[in-house]
Design an enzyme around this catalytic site. Structure first.
Site, mmCIF file in Angstrom:
data_model
loop_
_atom_site.group_PDB
_atom_site.id
_atom_site.type_symbol
_atom_site.label_atom_id
_atom_site.label_comp_id
_atom_site.label_asym_id
_atom_site.label_seq_id
_atom_site.Cartn_x
_atom_site.Cartn_y
_atom_site.Cartn_z
ATOM 1 N N ASP A 76 44.749 -37.331 76.226
ATOM 2 C CA ASP A 76 44.904 -36.905 77.571
ATOM 3 C C ASP A 76 45.865 -35.159 77.638
ATOM 4 O O ASP A 76 45.851 -34.397 78.566
ATOM 5 C CB ASP A 76 46.311 -38.044 77.924
ATOM 6 N N ASP A 79 46.376 -32.870 71.318
ATOM 7 C CA ASP A 79 47.090 -33.533 70.567
ATOM 8 C C ASP A 79 45.549 -34.478 70.140
ATOM 9 O O ASP A 79 44.484 -34.841 70.764
ATOM 10 C CB ASP A 79 48.081 -34.212 71.116
ATOM 11 N N TYR A 231 55.606 -40.264 76.830
ATOM 12 C CA TYR A 231 55.721 -40.678 77.800
ATOM 13 C C TYR A 231 56.216 -42.354 78.589
ATOM 14 O O TYR A 231 55.694 -43.077 79.304
ATOM 15 C CB TYR A 231 54.012 -41.001 78.317
ATOM 16 N N GLU A 471 49.623 -25.390 77.109
ATOM 17 C CA GLU A 471 48.851 -26.819 76.472
ATOM 18 C C GLU A 471 47.862 -27.117 77.970
ATOM 19 O O GLU A 471 48.979 -27.611 79.278
ATOM 20 C CB GLU A 471 49.892 -28.018 76.450
#
Length: 494
Positions: A76, A79, A231, A471
């Site tokens: 996503d 990572d 999340y 990111e």
């Protein structure tokens, strides 16, 4: 309606943000790059036509601990974890982009968009393949993964599989997965009706699991540490139930889902007006989606959703008496918490969608002290996209590879480490630290990646360590695809 007031709003916006609606970028090029980004996030076996060539196969044994193939899907962000919750939201927004603005895309980019959606849906179908008894919600232990800096191709960390078995709840992930599969079934309906039917059947199963066993997936003690704080569904699972039902209503036209939306709206918080739209909170997108039935179908039983959508749009306009969304001095919509561009792109997208709905019936929004027209919403969305592409105090494109001045040190493992194609030797978990801490530009350009973006003061340091700003994520890019498709066809919206 007093149109002079609407024109005044636009004039005031031009005054507040001087570059507002004055610049035009190569939106077609930006669209191509925004879609290309997803190829850099692929997990699994990469196809022969893979265009981001510094990537290679990864995560091929995902699912082994359940003796099941869970390869594929997307990492996503920067990572190497596959989080089902944001992946499903990304898929929903990619599919919605195609549904609303696919007709505006060149054939090549429409094809690439469909490929990007299918890369996700093929994986999501695996995640729900053991329903009604089990749903897979994640692959990879984020706590272990985040202690390493290594290429996805080198992963030697635990590829823990997180699953929820009935009657344990996973309404948020299952509801969003239902939305993703239902929306994607609409996107594929004309080009691949058989695949579309498969997606829809599985969307229905995912929704039934979400509704039958109500609760958040982080309520399960066996997976909580693996999904939180990354999340967790901080805003509750109720919005995902309505969101999933709304997409199933759109995909099936079945009154069962219409009745569900009507009868469960208040108990599931449909009238909550929270000024965001993203992987964690679907209310604004839900209200916009359902409003189409009110605007175009005279479905007055859903009027409360339309009222909430109007109210949300009013909060976006600085001159509205109900405005309560912050902007940076340079005009970027801003919410604290990191990865701010996710808010800018998602709200720009639903503003364009809602503007189209309103325009088809020549409606404007009464925001109390002013009227807001579709043009105002489109210009507002354009300003957000233009800021991302370079109309900002730094003159920096926050999309990697777009223009000559863009972030060079993004927080992304594969981009920052030598490509396995150039350096085939294994780079272990801690051995990548020298690349993480280096001040050198990333050796591999992740074309199309949009980073988290600047702070509330428009300041952005090109710093790999500052992940909140540097990111990229799939759920930043997904709604941007739709917004760019619209602007590529309408560079000067009115």
């Amino acid at each position: 309606m007093n149109l002079s007031l609407a024109h005044l709003v636009l004039a005031l916006l031009l005054t507040k943000f001087p570059s507002f609606a004055t610049s035009s970028h190569d939106y077609q090029d930006a669209l191509s790059k925004a879609i290309l980004f997803f190829e850099g996030q692929r997990s699994g076996y990469l196809p022969q036509d893979q265009r981001i060539t510094w990537r290679a196969n990864s995560g091929l044994s995902d699912g082994w601990m359940y003796n099941y193939d869970l390869s594929g899907g997307y990492y996503d962000a920067g990572d190497n974890v596959k989080f089902g919750f944001p992946m499903a939201f990304t898929t929903t927004l990619l599919a919605w982009s195609v549904i609303e603005f696919g007709d505006s895309m060149p054939n090549s980019e429409l094809r690439n968009s469909m490929v990007a959606i299918r890369w996700a849906t093929d994986y999501l179908l695996k995640s729900v393949s053991q329903l009604p008894n089990r749903i897979f919600v994640q692959v990879g232990d984020p706590n272990i993964d985040h202690s390493c800096w290594e290429r996805p191709e080198d992963m030697d960390t635990a590829r823990t599989v997180y699953a929820v078995d009935a009657p344990n709840p996973a309404s948020d992930v299952a509801g969003e997965t239902a939305a993703a599969l239902a929306a994607s079934s609409i996107a594929f309906r004309s080009s691949d009706p058989g695949y579309s039917d498969t997606l829809l059947r599985n969307a229905i199963k995912a929704f039934q699991f979400a509704d039958n066993y109500r609760g958040a997936y982080s309520d399960n003690s066996n997976i909580r540490d693996g999904v939180c704080p990354f999340y967790c569904d901080f805003d509750g699972y109720q919005d995902e139930l309505l969101w999933g039902a709304a997409w199933l209503r759109k995909a099936t036209q079945d009154d069962t889902y219409l009745n569900y939306i009507e009868s469960n709206g208040k108990t599931l918080g449909a009238d909550e007006n929270i000024n965001e739209f993203g992987w964690d909170n679907k209310h604004a997108g839900l209200n916009v989606l359902v409003s189409k039935e009110v605007i175009e179908g005279n479905m007055y039983s859903l009027q409360s959703y339309k009222a909430s959508a109007d109210s949300f749009m009013c909060t976006l306009i600085p001159e509205s008496s109900s405005s309560h969304i912050d902007y940076t001095p340079g005009g970027l919509l801003y919410r604290p918490g990191g990865s701010n561009m996710q808010h800018s792109t998602s709200i720009a997208f639903i503003s364009l969608v809602y503007a189209n709905y309103l325009a088809r019936t020549s409606q404007a929004i009464n925001c109390g002290n002013i009227y807001v027209t579709p043009t105002t919403l489109r210009q507002q969305a354009k300003r957000q996209v233009d800021y991302i592409l370079g109309d900002n105090p730094k003159g920096l494109s926050y999309m990697v590879g777009f223009s000559d001045y863009y972030p060079q040190r993004i927080h992304h493992r594969g981009s920052s480490l030598p490509s396995i194609k150039d350096y085939p030797q294994f780079i272990a978990c801690k051995d990548g630290s020298i690349y993480f801490n280096s001040t050198n530009p990333n050796p591999n350009v992740l074309v199309g990646a949009v980073v988290g973006g600047p702070g509330e003061d428009d300041i952005y340091e090109d710093d790999r360590v500052d992940f909140k700003k540097s990111e990229p994520t799939t759920y930043i890019n997904a709604p941007l695809v739709g917004a760019l498709a619209y602007l590529a066809a309408n560079p000067n919206p009115s």
